[in-house]
Design a protein around this motif. Structure first.
Motif: not given
Length: 167
Positions: A114-143
């Motif tokens: 179960v700890r790895l399931l929880a870690y997977g959720f935390v990983f996904w949430l961190a990725c989601h926040l990174f994509v929404v607030f940094y990666e997608a806006p940066t890619l939109s500006r760049s491309f």
């Protein structure tokens, strides 16, 4: 960035980040020790193996495309010069994150932890926040429009079954 530099940079990033996040940290959390299967779900271990085996080639292919086609790395300090929309990127906008998540969740199912399931959720949430607030806006500006068309046609997390074809 030259192709050789992009390949070396991507390889270094691969060892430093996905290997750490998808391999070392799960090992530190679990020691790759099998626990009793989740109640009534012993066959689910096979799904865990399938997720790990499915995630690895997606991850390797996506890293190679960043270096060879995008002429850059996944690291924000050395981004690609070209938007990569081939390979697994035709199915999902974030195949690297999805692949690492598959490896983490696969280990959670395989080792029944179960700890790895929880870690997977935390990983996904961190990725989601990174994509929404940094990666997608940066890619939109760049491309610009190219990224906007890609974003409109390819889902962020759930892969589409039929590959998208740009233009």
């Amino acid at each position: 960035m030259r192709r050789q530099t992009a390949v070396i940079g991507s390889a270094v990033f691969f060892v430093g980040v996905p290997l750490m996040v998808g391999g070392i940290i799960p090992w530190l959390l679990n020691g790759w020790q099998f626990r009793p299967a989740f109640p009534g779900m012993a066959p689910i271990r096979l799904a865990g193996i399938a997720l790990v085996l499915a995630g690895l080639p997606v991850l390797i292919d996506s890293f190679a495309r960043f270096a060879l086609q995008g002429l850059g790395t996944p690291a924000p300090v050395a981004p690609t010069r070209h938007l990569v929309v081939t390979g697994f990127y035709r199915h999902v906008r974030n195949p690297m994150y999805v692949a690492v998540l598959a490896v983490i969740l696969g280990q959670a199912l395989l080792f029944a932890d179960v700890r790895l399931l929880a870690y997977g959720f935390v990983f996904w949430l961190a990725c989601h926040l990174f994509v929404v607030f940094y990666e997608a806006p940066t890619l939109s500006r760049s491309f610009g429009t190219d990224y906007d068309v890609f974003r409109t046609n390819v889902p962020r997390w759930m892969p589409r079954l039929r590959p998208w074809s740009p233009r």
